[in-house]
Design a protein around this motif. Sequence first.
Motif, short mmCIF file in Angstrom:
data_model
loop_
_atom_site.label_atom_id
_atom_site.label_comp_id
_atom_site.label_asym_id
_atom_site.label_seq_id
_atom_site.Cartn_x
_atom_site.Cartn_y
_atom_site.Cartn_z
N HIS A 97 0.99 -1.02 0.06
CA HIS A 97 0.04 -0.10 0.13
C HIS A 97 0.76 1.38 0.06
CE1 HIS A 97 -2.80 2.87 1.80
NE2 HIS A 97 -3.84 2.48 0.99
N LEU A 155 2.65 1.38 -3.28
CA LEU A 155 1.46 2.18 -4.26
C LEU A 155 1.31 3.64 -4.25
CD1 LEU A 155 -0.90 -0.78 -4.54
CD2 LEU A 155 0.34 -0.14 -6.28
N ASP A 156 1.21 4.03 -2.92
CA ASP A 156 0.94 5.53 -2.63
C ASP A 156 2.19 6.30 -3.08
OD1 ASP A 156 -0.60 7.51 -1.40
OD2 ASP A 156 0.65 7.53 0.33
N LYS A 207 -4.61 3.32 -8.32
CA LYS A 207 -5.63 3.80 -7.14
C LYS A 207 -6.53 2.73 -6.67
CE LYS A 207 -5.24 8.82 -7.52
NZ LYS A 207 -5.93 10.08 -7.90
N LYS A 248 -4.64 0.28 -5.08
CA LYS A 248 -4.39 0.65 -3.48
C LYS A 248 -5.78 0.58 -2.85
CE LYS A 248 -3.11 4.78 -1.17
NZ LYS A 248 -2.93 6.40 -1.13
#
Length: 73
Positions: free
Chosen positions: A29, A32-33, A51, A54
């Motif tokens: 996570h 991905l952010d 997104k 995520k």
Amino acid sequence: MQQRLNAPRQSAVDAALLRDRIAQLQEEHHGLDTLIGKLSGIDDLELRRLKKRKLKVKDTILLLQLQLDTDPH
């Protein structure tokens, strides 16, 4: 009787596996952010896909945390 004796140990193993999986997903996570922050404005389709991934990872983390919290042992 043997099953009852192994239940707490199995429960502890299951909880440890859940915590490990949660940690892996939290790492994904975060990655991905970071990636989303770098790609902002570059490719809208890819950004939407990341997104969505995520959000799915976050949902999975929450579900696993609920399983961990509701474990009676």
